[in-house]
Design a protein around this motif. Structure first.
Motif, PDB file in Angstrom:
ATOM      1  N   GLU A  65       0.817  -1.207   0.000  1.00 63.56           N
ATOM      2  CA  GLU A  65       0.000   0.000   0.000  1.00 63.56           C
ATOM      3  C   GLU A  65       0.856   1.266   0.000  1.00 63.56           C
ATOM      4  O   GLU A  65       0.487   2.266  -0.615  1.00 63.56           O
TER       5      GLU A  65
ATOM      6  N   ALA B  26      -0.049   0.317 -16.202  1.00 67.51           N
ATOM      7  CA  ALA B  26      -0.628   0.775 -14.936  1.00 67.51           C
ATOM      8  C   ALA B  26      -1.638  -0.255 -14.434  1.00 67.51           C
ATOM      9  O   ALA B  26      -2.476  -0.752 -15.199  1.00 67.51           O
ATOM     10  N   LEU B  27      -1.550  -0.586 -13.149  1.00 66.20           N
ATOM     11  CA  LEU B  27      -2.423  -1.586 -12.536  1.00 66.20           C
ATOM     12  C   LEU B  27      -3.167  -0.955 -11.377  1.00 66.20           C
ATOM     13  O   LEU B  27      -2.597  -0.162 -10.616  1.00 66.20           O
ATOM     14  N   ASP B  28      -4.438  -1.343 -11.214  1.00 69.46           N
ATOM     15  CA  ASP B  28      -5.200  -0.809 -10.091  1.00 69.46           C
ATOM     16  C   ASP B  28      -4.843  -1.563  -8.816  1.00 69.46           C
ATOM     17  O   ASP B  28      -4.104  -2.554  -8.831  1.00 69.46           O
ATOM     18  N   GLU B  29      -5.366  -1.093  -7.688  1.00 73.16           N
ATOM     19  CA  GLU B  29      -5.012  -1.669  -6.384  1.00 73.16           C
ATOM     20  C   GLU B  29      -5.426  -3.131  -6.276  1.00 73.16           C
ATOM     21  O   GLU B  29      -4.680  -3.956  -5.745  1.00 73.16           O
ATOM     22  N   GLN B  30      -6.615  -3.460  -6.772  1.00 69.63           N
ATOM     23  CA  GLN B  30      -7.081  -4.840  -6.665  1.00 69.63           C
ATOM     24  C   GLN B  30      -6.206  -5.778  -7.488  1.00 69.63           C
ATOM     25  O   GLN B  30      -5.858  -6.877  -7.043  1.00 69.63           O
ATOM     26  N   THR B  31      -5.818  -5.342  -8.689  1.00 70.99           N
ATOM     27  CA  THR B  31      -4.959  -6.179  -9.524  1.00 70.99           C
ATOM     28  C   THR B  31      -3.595  -6.372  -8.874  1.00 70.99           C
ATOM     29  O   THR B  31      -3.035  -7.478  -8.896  1.00 70.99           O
ATOM     30  N   GLU B  32      -3.033  -5.313  -8.313  1.00 67.23           N
ATOM     31  CA  GLU B  32      -1.745  -5.439  -7.629  1.00 67.23           C
ATOM     32  C   GLU B  32      -1.844  -6.399  -6.444  1.00 67.23           C
ATOM     33  O   GLU B  32      -0.919  -7.187  -6.207  1.00 67.23           O
TER      34      GLU B  32
ATOM     35  N   VAL C 214     -10.054 -10.405 -11.291  1.00 68.16           N
ATOM     36  CA  VAL C 214      -9.531  -9.412 -12.232  1.00 68.16           C
ATOM     37  C   VAL C 214      -9.558  -9.959 -13.655  1.00 68.16           C
ATOM     38  O   VAL C 214      -8.831  -9.469 -14.529  1.00 68.16           O
TER      39      VAL C 214
ATOM     40  N   VAL D 174      -5.263  -5.920 -19.315  1.00 63.73           N
ATOM     41  CA  VAL D 174      -5.269  -4.488 -18.991  1.00 63.73           C
ATOM     42  C   VAL D 174      -6.029  -3.769 -20.097  1.00 63.73           C
ATOM     43  O   VAL D 174      -5.876  -4.108 -21.282  1.00 63.73           O
ATOM     44  N   SER D 175      -6.837  -2.794 -19.746  1.00 61.49           N
ATOM     45  CA  SER D 175      -7.594  -2.044 -20.724  1.00 61.49           C
ATOM     46  C   SER D 175      -6.671  -1.244 -21.634  1.00 61.49           C
ATOM     47  O   SER D 175      -5.512  -0.976 -21.290  1.00 61.49           O
TER      48      SER D 175
ATOM     49  N   ASP E  70      -4.906   1.882 -20.299  1.00 63.93           N
ATOM     50  CA  ASP E  70      -3.883   1.692 -19.265  1.00 63.93           C
ATOM     51  C   ASP E  70      -2.606   1.079 -19.814  1.00 63.93           C
ATOM     52  O   ASP E  70      -1.624   0.943 -19.069  1.00 63.93           O
TER      53      ASP E  70
END
Length: 315
Positions: A186, A218-224, A288, A310-311, A314
């Motif tokens: 985090e 770039a990855l979001d928090e849930q993916t990380e 994910v 990944v979209s 991103d």
């Protein structure tokens, strides 16, 4: 045409042919002559073969549906039988595919709620271990230090051993708290969290090599979090069960997103059934829309590969 009428007409054709043979010029004497018996047997065999072939062709879609139902696994989504056939068969296959879509959607939603609850509970337990038990043991260490300074020589040595034992317990509690809720993920991001995870599992018996490719999307928090947990579970399984001397952990960019690979040189799966850890990885992958692949590595051992889409914006 419905399945009922198709089977009905097939049997009707067979019965009509049999009736034509009975009303035709062919007669049967008593006793039965060999030529007459051959004609009757040949006609019966022809009718049975025709009936079997026509039924097999007509019911082939049901056999495909049966194999698809036996192989269906909600943790491995995507495979669907083709809706071919006629009438009720097509409707049945379509209904089965619709049911699978709904079950997979409900499975993903349920897994998301369960895993979210698990992460929240891990965070609570980790916080309590750090704040309550950790602070208590820290206070005990300070008291032991003060007492050891006032104690006579022989007792001072024993108090020193107690202090070291308490210090080891404190470090173990902190390690458990970090594994329950990786604060470094985090605070510093996925790269730092994977480096810390690599350092944690590296030991004289197990060498862990980490490779982080540049230019990751770039990855979001849930993916990380999913990537971190899969890496953590893969390294845990290697350390506990694989008997490996080396494990390679790699995070790289792909055309469709990112790929995490955990590859060891251990004894491999050996046909062992999937346990709770692997099922947990599959459930996290569904969160994910990732694809988890588990199998033997190129040079032996076991390879865990997680492909995360990944979209476009991103990438």
């Amino acid at each position: 045409m419905s399945l009922f009428w198709r089977i009905f007409l097939l049997n009707a054709v067979v019965l009509m042919v049999a009736t034509m043979l009975l009303l035709g010029p062919v007669t049967v004497s008593s006793p039965v002559l060999p030529a007459e018996a051959a004609v009757v047997v040949a006609g019966l065999v022809a009718m049975l073969v025709a009936n079997a072939v026509l039924l097999r062709v007509g019911l082939a879609p049901l056999r495909r549906l049966s194999r698809a139902m036996a192989a269906a696994d909600l943790l491995r989504p995507g495979s669907r039988p083709a809706a071919t056939g006629h009438g009720e068969i097509t409707e049945l296959i379509t209904a089965f595919n619709t049911m699978l879509d709904r079950l997979e959607s409900e499975q993903a939603a349920g897994s998301a709620r369960v895993l979210s609850g698990q992460e929240a509970e891990r965070q609570r337990v980790a916080q309590e271990l750090h704040d309550e038990v950790g602070q208590t043991l820290t206070a005990v260490l300070l008291q032991l230090k003060h007492v050891s300074e006032l104690a006579p020589g022989p007792l001072r040595e024993e108090l020193h051993q107690v202090r070291e034992t308490t210090r080891g317990s404190l470090e173990e509690i902190r390690r458990i708290a970090r594994r329950l809720r990786p604060g470094v993920l985090e605070e510093l991001g996925l790269h730092s969290a994977l480096r810390a995870l690599t350092a944690e599992f590296t030991s004289p018996a197990l060498a862990v090599a980490l490779r982080l490719d540049p230019g990751l999307p770039a990855l979001d928090e849930q993916t990380e979090l999913v990537l971190y947990r899969v890496a953590q579970e893969g390294l845990t399984n290697t350390a506990r069960h694989a008997g490996a001397g080396r494990v390679d952990l790699r995070l790289e960019r792909t055309d469709g997103g990112a790929r995490l690979t955990v590859r060891d040189d251990g004894k491999g799966l050996g046909g062992a059934p999937e346990g709770a850890g692997i099922r947990g990885m599959r459930e996290r992958a569904l969160l994910v829309s990732a694809r988890l692949t588990l199998g033997p590595g190129p040079g032996g051992g076991t390879e865990v590969r997680l492909d995360v889409p990944v979209s476009e914006e991103d990438r």
